[in-house]
Design an enzyme around this catalytic site. Structure first.
Site, PDB file in Angstrom:
ATOM      1  CB  CYS A   1       6.034 -11.640   5.863  1.00 52.83           C
ATOM      2  SG  CYS A   1       4.884 -12.842   6.558  1.00 52.83           S
TER       3      CYS A   1
ATOM      4  CD  GLN B   1      13.886 -28.182  18.183  1.00 50.27           C
ATOM      5  OE1 GLN B   1      12.938 -27.671  18.741  1.00 50.27           O
ATOM      6  NE2 GLN B   1      14.705 -29.006  18.801  1.00 50.27           N
TER       7      GLN B   1
ATOM      8  NE  ARG C   1      -3.455 -20.834   6.531  1.00 43.57           N
ATOM      9  CZ  ARG C   1      -2.665 -21.800   6.081  1.00 43.57           C
ATOM     10  NH1 ARG C   1      -1.804 -21.586   5.096  1.00 43.57           N
ATOM     11  NH2 ARG C   1      -2.711 -22.999   6.626  1.00 43.57           N
TER      12      ARG C   1
ATOM     13  CB  ALA D   1       0.085 -11.565  -0.273  1.00 42.41           C
TER      14      ALA D   1
ATOM     15  NE  ARG E   1      -7.802  -7.555  -0.281  1.00 40.87           N
ATOM     16  CZ  ARG E   1      -6.797  -8.026   0.426  1.00 40.87           C
ATOM     17  NH1 ARG E   1      -5.664  -7.363   0.475  1.00 40.87           N
ATOM     18  NH2 ARG E   1      -6.906  -9.176   1.052  1.00 40.87           N
TER      19      ARG E   1
ATOM     20  CD  GLN F   1       8.380 -17.468  13.691  1.00 40.51           C
ATOM     21  OE1 GLN F   1       7.875 -18.550  13.433  1.00 40.51           O
ATOM     22  NE2 GLN F   1       9.536 -17.361  14.274  1.00 40.51           N
TER      23      GLN F   1
ATOM     24  CG  HIS G   1      -5.311  -4.800   9.922  1.00 40.34           C
ATOM     25  ND1 HIS G   1      -4.868  -6.015   9.436  1.00 40.34           N
ATOM     26  CD2 HIS G   1      -4.973  -3.892   8.978  1.00 40.34           C
ATOM     27  CE1 HIS G   1      -4.288  -5.839   8.258  1.00 40.34           C
ATOM     28  NE2 HIS G   1      -4.354  -4.558   7.954  1.00 40.34           N
ATOM     29  CD  GLU G   2     -11.169  -2.072  14.595  1.00 38.21           C
ATOM     30  OE1 GLU G   2     -10.467  -1.294  13.924  1.00 38.21           O
ATOM     31  OE2 GLU G   2     -12.151  -1.698  15.252  1.00 38.21           O
TER      32      GLU G   2
ATOM     33  CG  ASP H   1      13.433 -17.492  15.377  1.00 34.91           C
ATOM     34  OD1 ASP H   1      14.293 -17.444  14.494  1.00 34.91           O
ATOM     35  OD2 ASP H   1      12.906 -16.482  15.871  1.00 34.91           O
TER      36      ASP H   1
ATOM     37  N   GLY I   1       0.808  -1.219   0.000  1.00 39.95           N
ATOM     38  CA  GLY I   1       0.000   0.000   0.000  1.00 39.95           C
ATOM     39  C   GLY I   1       0.842   1.269   0.000  1.00 39.95           C
TER      40      GLY I   1
ATOM     41  CD  GLU J   1      -7.835  -6.729   4.656  1.00 41.01           C
ATOM     42  OE1 GLU J   1      -8.736  -6.906   3.806  1.00 41.01           O
ATOM     43  OE2 GLU J   1      -7.381  -7.632   5.358  1.00 41.01           O
TER      44      GLU J   1
ATOM     45  CE1 TYR K   1      -4.541  -0.219   7.290  1.00 40.83           C
ATOM     46  CE2 TYR K   1      -5.166  -1.795   5.589  1.00 40.83           C
ATOM     47  CZ  TYR K   1      -4.311  -1.408   6.599  1.00 40.83           C
ATOM     48  OH  TYR K   1      -3.229  -2.175   6.929  1.00 40.83           O
TER      49      TYR K   1
ATOM     50  NE  ARG L   1      -8.242  -8.835  18.182  1.00 39.84           N
ATOM     51  CZ  ARG L   1      -6.942  -8.594  18.126  1.00 39.84           C
ATOM     52  NH1 ARG L   1      -6.155  -8.960  19.102  1.00 39.84           N
ATOM     53  NH2 ARG L   1      -6.390  -8.005  17.089  1.00 39.84           N
TER      54      ARG L   1
HETATM   55  P1  NAP Z   1      11.833 -19.738  25.338  1.00 39.97           P
HETATM   56  O1  NAP Z   1      10.989 -18.888  24.492  1.00 39.97           O
HETATM   57  O2  NAP Z   1      13.165 -19.280  25.765  1.00 39.97           O
HETATM   58  O3  NAP Z   1      10.955 -20.066  26.631  1.00 39.97           O
HETATM   59  C1  NAP Z   1      11.463 -20.834  27.677  1.00 39.97           C
HETATM   60  C2  NAP Z   1      10.536 -20.735  28.895  1.00 39.97           C
HETATM   61  O4  NAP Z   1      11.071 -21.518  29.915  1.00 39.97           O
HETATM   62  C3  NAP Z   1      10.396 -19.352  29.409  1.00 39.97           C
HETATM   63  O5  NAP Z   1       8.997 -19.111  29.503  1.00 39.97           O
HETATM   64  C4  NAP Z   1      11.068 -19.336  30.768  1.00 39.97           C
HETATM   65  O6  NAP Z   1      10.154 -18.639  31.575  1.00 39.97           O
HETATM   66  C5  NAP Z   1      11.180 -20.802  31.145  1.00 39.97           C
HETATM   67  N1  NAP Z   1      12.470 -21.190  31.717  1.00 39.97           N
HETATM   68  C6  NAP Z   1      13.699 -20.920  31.245  1.00 39.97           C
HETATM   69  N2  NAP Z   1      14.641 -21.479  32.013  1.00 39.97           N
HETATM   70  C7  NAP Z   1      13.985 -22.133  32.991  1.00 39.97           C
HETATM   71  C8  NAP Z   1      14.404 -22.907  34.113  1.00 39.97           C
HETATM   72  N3  NAP Z   1      15.696 -23.119  34.371  1.00 39.97           N
HETATM   73  N4  NAP Z   1      13.462 -23.403  34.924  1.00 39.97           N
HETATM   74  C9  NAP Z   1      12.151 -23.207  34.683  1.00 39.97           C
HETATM   75  N5  NAP Z   1      11.707 -22.481  33.644  1.00 39.97           N
HETATM   76  C10 NAP Z   1      12.606 -21.955  32.812  1.00 39.97           C
HETATM   77  O7  NAP Z   1      12.065 -21.157  24.675  1.00 39.97           O
HETATM   78  P2  NAP Z   1      11.089 -22.095  23.853  1.00 39.97           P
HETATM   79  O8  NAP Z   1       9.686 -22.017  24.309  1.00 39.97           O
HETATM   80  O9  NAP Z   1      11.739 -23.418  23.915  1.00 39.97           O
HETATM   81  O10 NAP Z   1      11.175 -21.539  22.396  1.00 39.97           O
HETATM   82  C11 NAP Z   1      12.409 -21.592  21.675  1.00 39.97           C
HETATM   83  C12 NAP Z   1      12.374 -20.657  20.499  1.00 39.97           C
HETATM   84  O11 NAP Z   1      11.441 -21.107  19.540  1.00 39.97           O
HETATM   85  C13 NAP Z   1      11.972 -19.260  20.894  1.00 39.97           C
HETATM   86  O12 NAP Z   1      12.810 -18.340  20.242  1.00 39.97           O
HETATM   87  C14 NAP Z   1      10.575 -19.145  20.388  1.00 39.97           C
HETATM   88  O13 NAP Z   1      10.289 -17.818  19.965  1.00 39.97           O
HETATM   89  C15 NAP Z   1      10.541 -20.077  19.189  1.00 39.97           C
HETATM   90  N6  NAP Z   1       9.187 -20.613  19.033  1.00 39.97           N
HETATM   91  C16 NAP Z   1       8.181 -19.764  18.756  1.00 39.97           C
HETATM   92  C17 NAP Z   1       6.896 -20.239  18.628  1.00 39.97           C
HETATM   93  C18 NAP Z   1       5.764 -19.304  18.339  1.00 39.97           C
HETATM   94  O14 NAP Z   1       5.973 -18.115  18.201  1.00 39.97           O
HETATM   95  N7  NAP Z   1       4.559 -19.780  18.266  1.00 39.97           N
HETATM   96  C19 NAP Z   1       6.628 -21.587  18.795  1.00 39.97           C
HETATM   97  C20 NAP Z   1       7.687 -22.445  19.086  1.00 39.97           C
HETATM   98  C21 NAP Z   1       8.954 -21.937  19.210  1.00 39.97           C
HETATM   99  P3  NAP Z   1      10.426 -18.125  33.038  1.00 39.97           P
HETATM  100  O15 NAP Z   1      11.859 -17.735  33.098  1.00 39.97           O
HETATM  101  O16 NAP Z   1       9.474 -16.998  33.243  1.00 39.97           O
HETATM  102  O17 NAP Z   1      10.089 -19.271  33.912  1.00 39.97           O
HETATM  103 FE1  SF4 Z   2       4.844 -17.238   4.872  1.00 39.75          FE
HETATM  104 FE2  SF4 Z   2       7.377 -16.643   5.005  1.00 39.75          FE
HETATM  105 FE3  SF4 Z   2       5.604 -14.946   6.017  1.00 39.75          FE
HETATM  106 FE4  SF4 Z   2       6.095 -17.266   7.254  1.00 39.75          FE
HETATM  107  S1  SF4 Z   2       7.514 -15.579   6.969  1.00 39.75           S
HETATM  108  S2  SF4 Z   2       4.092 -16.361   6.750  1.00 39.75           S
HETATM  109  S3  SF4 Z   2       6.494 -18.609   5.517  1.00 39.75           S
HETATM  110  S4  SF4 Z   2       5.813 -15.526   3.896  1.00 39.75           S
END
Ligand code: NAP
Ligand code: SF4
Length: 679
Positions: A345, A415, A292, A314, A218, A343, A256-257, A664, A62, A168, A170, A259
């Site tokens: 984009c 992973q 999607r 897109a 749109r 993540q 965008h707002e 990540d 845009g 969206e 706007y 839920r």
């Molecule tokens: P993370 O984001 O670092 O989270 C780890 C969690 O464990 C924290 O909530 C922390 O919270 C707790 N923790 C850390 N050390 C600890 C300890 N010694 N004892 C008890 N609790 C402890 O790690 P992750 O969940 O494994 O994710 C890994 C990466 O993958 C991240 O960068 C994440 O962004 C990415 N990821 C993202 C998504 C998503 O966005 N949907 C999904 C999967 C993975 P406290 O310290 O508050 O207890």
């Molecule tokens: Fe799709 Fe890449 Fe955006 Fe993830 S970062 S939503 S894979 S375009």
């Protein structure tokens, strides 16, 4: 009056892949390249690569018609010839590749991140910290003039057309609904009057640009907010939009707002095509379905089901610029699929970083990140076939190196094999499929069930060894933490160890959330992801469209969780605050709907047969749970490094093996690419 200058779009349905070029458009994505110094050249390279990949029509991110319409106080408006002439770099690059490109005109209204926000009335959007003031009658008139001028400047820039962003939430939407538009001049009042703002823009634009210029409108076909439009109103607007001179109507889904998630990975593929289908037959110009639609088979299905005349994708063009070409050549298994994670984009755009793609870091970096064929041949070993190792192996092979990839387990993917088990994240499996296909195509030597050691790697006489050995779940120790009922997330997601009905999850980062999502779905269900009707019910969308805005009268109706779940963390504050900027709210809402108990400021005392003993603030509690799942982050797995260095090898480390903190896939894949480019 027939306005279509794009007759191929109107050809009868022929569902072979060869038609996709004319039936798929690349939808609008703001990249931030529009707003940074030197960005125009990079933008030209970005779009040219997509045009070379055979997409028939591109819509730009845009661009504001005037300064008040910008999303951020930085950035440009398309309001003068000098600005237009800069864009000729973009249009020429696309035309040289045989493509067509339309410029989207977007006035954000109250969604702006600026103290100069304007709207139909004095208002404040729930997603902007800044209130907006009402435009005066003269300013409304001037805004219409600015839209028309912007379209004329797009023509001056040699764009093939424009898209008027009318969805969206706007500015145009803000004029259409009474919940925002409380004006007492001719731009407020009855529906007929409120829609004159977009209609006047279209009419005057058509008059200014002539017949041979595409005008896409749109149209918000489903607002998904209280006080949104009714279906009858949406049809009325579509008919008027056609009469006013639009060439094509594109579908907008939700504000965008809203839920209700509309593009996140939880949304079923093609999940909103039914909305466009309702409009089929109501107008005589082509309709585009959106949201999607990420692979050719989904696009084909949407078209075959008669949901639309064309489809828009897109993000999938960020993930793979050659999507259409691969589809035309019947090579869909080579497509690098968008996994809808947002993540790299939207999360980037909304945090003012240049947009890219988790699975394709080259997106928006086409002038910088390129695998050139190396002059000197090398023999490369890569240890670990997670996302970092896979990209390193593929990149090295593309550079002409002889590549050996060693993986200790019996499959590639690392992973991502666990991520794809999470309901709504099955798409992560597509990335594994892509790498599997491409490694074979580029003759990478893959050794599964092979735990590489120093001896094996030294004997291989490699020029470079890349350690992409990943991470291991962090262990936490407290009394009873070795109890048989204490599991790691890998035990649950990878090894499928049984989990009882009452569960405490220690750690609430991305993986803690993922595990909570996994355990709050009934795994006996044949597919834990929902079909479209179930999804709409779960999130409170009324597919009958009985209510204005199409929100169900009874609200969301989630399926109950089969388990009682506690999601615990030691720190203060909101759970999941580090989740994705545009998706964190979805994960939080989803777990809230499943009644997951979120406790903060927890300290872990002991686990015994009674359950988990914790202190929350000052209060001692016993959570009578059957299992504890540890999701406390990771430690790097890099035990080969020192031995290899001591043996005189050239060693590189990437991904989690290098730094596990905040690991990540986005970082891992990009690191791999950057390393291999320099090898
Ligand atoms: P993370 O984001 O670092 O989270 C780890 C969690 O464990 C924290 O909530 C922390 O919270 C707790 N923790 C850390 N050390 C600890 C300890 N010694 N004892 C008890 N609790 C402890 O790690 P992750 O969940 O494994 O994710 C890994 C990466 O993958 C991240 O960068 C994440 O962004 C990415 N990821 C993202 C998504 C998503 O966005 N949907 C999904 C999967 C993975 P406290 O310290 O508050 O207890
Ligand atoms: Fe799709 Fe890449 Fe955006 Fe993830 S970062 S939503 S894979 S375009």
């Amino acid at each position: 009056m027939a306005h279509s200058t794009y007759p191929k779009l109107l050809s009868p349905l022929d569902l072979g892949f060869t038609t996709l070029k004319n039936r798929v458009i690349m939808g609008s994505m703001h990249t931030m390249l529009e707003d940074i110094p030197g960005g125009i050249d990079r933008l030209a390279a970005f779009y040219a690569e997509r045009a070379r990949g055979q997409v028939g029509l591109i819509v730009t991110g845009g661009i504001a018609p005037n300064l008040a319409g910008r999303a951020l106080p930085i950035g440009h408006a398309m309001d003068n010839e000098e600005e237009a002439e800069k864009h000729r770099t973009v249009t020429k690059a696309v035309h040289d590749e045989g493509g067509k490109i339309c410029m989207q005109i977007l006035h954000v209204g109250r969604y702006g991140y600026s103290e100069h926000n304007v709207s139909a009335s004095d208002t404040k959007a729930p997603i902007s910290p800044f209130p907006a003031r009402a435009l005066t009658t003269e300013e409304v008139e001037q805004t219409i003039v600015d839209y028309v001028q912007s379209a004329r400047m797009a023509q001056h820039a040699h764009y093939d057309g424009i898209e008027i962003m009318g969805s969206e939430g706007y500015l145009i939407n803000q004029f259409i609904v009474t919940k925002i538009n409380r004006r007492e001049d001719q731009w407020g009042g009855e529906y007929e009057a409120r829609i004159q703002f977009p209609l006047e823009i279209i009419r005057r634009t058509r008059a200014a640009v002539g017949e041979n210029f595409i005008i896409i409108y749109r149209l918000s076909m489903i607002d998904l907010v209280k006080g949104g439009s009714t279906w009858e109103e949406v049809i009325q607007l579509a008919k008027e939009v056609e009469k006013a001179g639009a060439t094509i109507i594109n579908t907008g889904i939700g504000w965008h707002e809203s839920r209700v998630p509309t593009i996140g990975t939880v949304v079923p593929k093609g999940g909103f095509a039914w909305v466009t289908k309702r409009m089929m037959g109501e107008v005589n110009i082509p309709l585009i379905a959106t949201n999607r639609i990420n692979m050719p088979d989904v696009a084909e299905q949407v078209l075959a089901d008669g949901c639309a005349d064309m489809v828009s994708m897109a993000r999938p063009f960020l993930a793979d610029p050659q999507l259409v070409q691969k589809a035309i050549e019947n090579r869909p298994e080579e497509i690098n699929t968008c996994i809808a994670c947002n993540q790299a984009c939207l999360d980037h755009t909304f945090s003012m970083q240049v947009c890219s793609c988790i699975v394709n870091p080259r997106a928006c970096h086409e002038t910088e990140l390129n695998y050139t064929v190396a002059e000197t041949k090398k023999k490369i070993a890569i240890v670990g076939a997670g996302p970092a190792g896979l990209e390193a192996a593929l990149g090295a092979a593309k550079r002409g190196y002889e590549v050996y990839l060693y993986e200790a387990s019996n499959r590639i993917g690392g992973q991502f094999n666990m991520a794809k088990e999470i309901p709504g994240k099955e798409e992560y499996g597509q990335t594994i499929r892509y790498y599997s296909t491409m490694l074979a195509k580029h003759n990478v030597n893959v050794y599964l069930n092979t735990k590489a050691n120093v001896d094996l790697l030294c004997k291989g006489r490699f020029d470079d060894i890349i350690l992409a050995t990943g991470v291991t779940p962090r262990r936490v120790t407290f009394e009873g933490s070795d109890h048989k009922n204490v599991l790691t997330y890998a035990d649950v997601l990878r090894d499928k160890k049984p989990v009882g009905k009452r569960v405490a999850i220690i750690g609430s980062g991305g993986i803690g959330f993922d595990v909570a999502e996994y355990l709050s779905h009934d795994s006996s269900h044949p597919s834990v992801s929902l079909d479209v009707a179930d999804y709409m019910k779960e999130w409170g969308v009324d597919m009958q469209y009985n209510q204005a805005g199409a929100l169900a009268e009874n609200g969301a109706e989630p399926l109950p969780s089969p388990r009682e779940i506690y999601l615990l963390k030691r720190s203060k504050g909101k759970h999941g605050k580090n989740l994705g900027k545009t998706t964190g709210w979805i994960h939080r809402s989803s777990l809230a709907m499943k009644k997951v108990n979120m406790l903060a400021e927890v300290s872990y005392q002991k686990m015994d047969n009674q359950g988990l003993h914790i202190t929350v603030g000052e209060e001692n509690r016993i959570l009578e749970v059957d299992n504890i799942i540890i999701c406390a982050g990771q430690e790097p797995l890099n035990d080969l490094h020192d031995g290899l260095v001591a043996a005189g090898q050239t060693v590189h480390m990437i991904g989690g093996a290098h730094i596990a903190k905040e690991l990540d896939a986005k970082k891992a894949i990009k690191e791999a690419m950057e390393l291999v480019i320099k090898l």
